[in-house]
Write a protein that holds these residues in place. Sequence first.
Motif, PDB file in Angstrom:
ATOM      1  N   THR A  96       1.527  14.822  19.494  1.00 17.84           N
ATOM      2  CA  THR A  96       2.527  15.888  19.396  1.00 17.84           C
ATOM      3  C   THR A  96       3.793  15.431  18.695  1.00 17.84           C
ATOM      4  O   THR A  96       4.312  16.129  17.804  1.00 17.84           O
ATOM      5  CB  THR A  96       2.877  16.421  20.801  1.00 17.84           C
ATOM      6  OG1 THR A  96       1.676  16.825  21.462  1.00 17.84           O
ATOM      7  CG2 THR A  96       3.829  17.602  20.714  1.00 17.84           C
ATOM      8  N   GLU A  97       4.308  14.277  19.070  1.00 12.68           N
ATOM      9  CA  GLU A  97       5.555  13.806  18.465  1.00 12.68           C
ATOM     10  C   GLU A  97       5.352  13.446  17.005  1.00 12.68           C
ATOM     11  O   GLU A  97       6.222  13.715  16.168  1.00 12.68           O
ATOM     12  CB  GLU A  97       6.112  12.624  19.261  1.00 12.68           C
ATOM     13  CG  GLU A  97       6.625  13.009  20.640  1.00 12.68           C
ATOM     14  CD  GLU A  97       7.584  14.204  20.588  1.00 12.68           C
ATOM     15  OE1 GLU A  97       8.545  14.156  19.788  1.00 12.68           O
ATOM     16  OE2 GLU A  97       7.374  15.178  21.337  1.00 12.68           O
ATOM     17  N   GLU A  98       4.213  12.843  16.668  1.00 13.17           N
ATOM     18  CA  GLU A  98       3.918  12.553  15.259  1.00 13.17           C
ATOM     19  C   GLU A  98       3.809  13.854  14.468  1.00 13.17           C
ATOM     20  O   GLU A  98       4.291  13.938  13.328  1.00 13.17           O
ATOM     21  CB  GLU A  98       2.614  11.772  15.149  1.00 13.17           C
ATOM     22  CG  GLU A  98       2.689  10.322  15.603  1.00 13.17           C
ATOM     23  CD  GLU A  98       1.341   9.627  15.500  1.00 13.17           C
ATOM     24  OE1 GLU A  98       1.287   8.530  14.924  1.00 13.17           O
ATOM     25  OE2 GLU A  98       0.347  10.194  16.006  1.00 13.17           O
ATOM     26  N   ALA A  99       3.176  14.848  15.057  1.00 16.09           N
ATOM     27  CA  ALA A  99       3.013  16.136  14.374  1.00 16.09           C
ATOM     28  C   ALA A  99       4.360  16.800  14.119  1.00 16.09           C
ATOM     29  O   ALA A  99       4.613  17.348  13.041  1.00 16.09           O
ATOM     30  CB  ALA A  99       2.108  17.057  15.201  1.00 16.09           C
ATOM     31  N   LYS A 100       5.255  16.737  15.089  1.00 21.79           N
ATOM     32  CA  LYS A 100       6.577  17.363  14.919  1.00 21.79           C
ATOM     33  C   LYS A 100       7.401  16.606  13.880  1.00 21.79           C
ATOM     34  O   LYS A 100       8.124  17.228  13.086  1.00 21.79           O
ATOM     35  CB  LYS A 100       7.290  17.415  16.265  1.00 21.79           C
ATOM     36  CG  LYS A 100       6.657  18.425  17.225  1.00 21.79           C
ATOM     37  CD  LYS A 100       7.193  18.326  18.632  1.00 21.79           C
ATOM     38  CE  LYS A 100       8.590  18.870  18.753  1.00 21.79           C
ATOM     39  NZ  LYS A 100       9.033  18.908  20.176  1.00 21.79           N
ATOM     40  N   ARG A 101       7.271  15.292  13.850  1.00 17.37           N
ATOM     41  CA  ARG A 101       7.975  14.525  12.799  1.00 17.37           C
ATOM     42  C   ARG A 101       7.419  14.874  11.429  1.00 17.37           C
ATOM     43  O   ARG A 101       8.167  14.964  10.444  1.00 17.37           O
ATOM     44  CB  ARG A 101       7.856  13.022  13.066  1.00 17.37           C
ATOM     45  CG  ARG A 101       8.753  12.512  14.182  1.00 17.37           C
ATOM     46  CD  ARG A 101       8.888  10.999  14.149  1.00 17.37           C
ATOM     47  NE  ARG A 101       7.620  10.315  14.363  1.00 17.37           N
ATOM     48  CZ  ARG A 101       7.128   9.981  15.562  1.00 17.37           C
ATOM     49  NH1 ARG A 101       7.803  10.287  16.663  1.00 17.37           N
ATOM     50  NH2 ARG A 101       5.984   9.335  15.665  1.00 17.37           N
TER      51      ARG A 101
END
Length: 432
Positions: A96-101
Motif C-alpha cells: 500500500t505505501e509503495e503504491a501510494k508513493r
Amino acid sequence: MLEVHRLAGRMVGHTLHRSSALFGVSEDDIRSGLAEPVFLRGLRNVLEGIARYGVTMPQIVNAPFMVVWDFTHRCNLRCAHCYQDAQKAFPHELDTEEAKRLVEELADAGVVIIAFSGGEPLMREDFFEVAAHARKNDIYVALATNGTLITPEMAGRILSVGIEYVEISVDGKDAESHDAIRGIPGAFDRTIAGIRNCVAAGFYTCMATTVTRANHQQVPDIYRLASDLGVNRLMCFNFIPTGRGVDMASQDISPEERRDLIRYLMARTREGTGPEALSTAPQVAAVALEDERGVPVGHFYAGEAIEGKTELLADFIGGCGAGRLYCSIEPEGDVQPCVFMPITVGNVRDTPFHEIWHSSKVLQELQDRSLLSGACAGCGNRYICGGCRARGWAYFGDIHAPDPGCINNRDYWEALRKEGGSPAAPILPPQK
C-alpha cells in the motif's frame, strides 16, 4: 517584465481564438476546460513534451497520458485471452505505501490518467485507498474490471473514492459464449448485474469486448446488449496473442474482418442512437480517412462535429500509443510499453518512473516510426496508425515488425496462417 506578460496574454488569446476556429469548439468551452485540474495536467504534459522533444509526428509527450496499472495478478476468472495469465497474487506486489508513493511519482511526472486493471483490481482491499490517493493528486482514475464483484454496495464504494469511468469486460452475447471464454460458469450473470449496478450508480460505463473468431459474428448482438443495458460505450479490443492468449492465436480475425468491424463500429457511433462504439485497433484512423469520415483521435472516433478538421491532429496523436502516450506498470513494479507487450524497461522500485520513461531505449525506438518494417515502413498512414506494436512483437518478436492485422500486411497474415498462426516472440531478459 510587464511587456512580457502582455505578450504572453496576447499569445494565449490568439491560441484560444485559433484553436476554437480550427476544431469547432467555443472559446468559452476551452476556458472552462482550463479550470479543470485534469485538463490542465494534460495541457502541461503536451507543452512540456514539445519543449523537450519539439513538435514531432506522432507527438512525444513528457509523460504518458495514461498508465494502465495491473494492480494485482490475483483474479477470480480464467479468461482464455488473458494477457497476464492472472491467477494468484504475485509474492512481491507493491504494498500500500509503495503504491501510494508511486501515485505521487506519476502525478509529479505529469501522468493524466491511471487505469487500474489486473487481474481483478477489486480483489485488493487497499484498492480504494490507493485510488482515492490518485484522485487527491488530481489524476483521473478509471477502473477496468470483470464486473463480477460489483454489487450495489461495491458500486457506491467505488464512486465514493472519485472514480467516474468503469470498464467491464463482456466477451459474448449470452452466458454460454461469455462463460466459455471467461472460464467460470455463472460469470456472465454476475457481470451483467455489475454493469447494471454501475449504470444505476451513474458511472460512465464502458463494455469491453476482445474480438476473436469465437465472438466476431456476435458483435452486433453484443452492441444491442450494450444498448439495452444503457452503457455509454462499447470498446472492441484488438486480440493480442500474449500471456494465456498465446494458446488461442489461431482465433485471431483476418485483416478484412478487422477493417469491416471498424466500419461497423464507426457506423453505430455516427448514428448516435446507442452507445458510442470504438476500437483499440490503430487502423481505425486509416479506415476513417479511406471512407472520408471523421478522423478518430488516437483510438477514438472524434465524431461528425469536427469531421474534416482533424487530419492534422491525427498525424500528431498517431494511432498506437505504446511507449509514447501510454505504458503499463505490472503488480511488482515492472514498467512495460503496453500491457500486451511483456518487455520490462525498468522497475519503479529501482528507478524513478520519469527516469525510466525518458531513458529507455525500447520506448525511444517505439516513438520512432522510421524504424517500422513491412508495409508499415512505407505506409502513408504510419503517423496516424503505425500498426499495433504489441501485435508485431507477439507474432514476430520485433517491436518494429509489421502488424498482420492490416490489409496492407496481408502477405504476413497469410504466412502466419500457413504456420498455424503461432506467435514467434522469444522470451527475452529485461530491456532498458
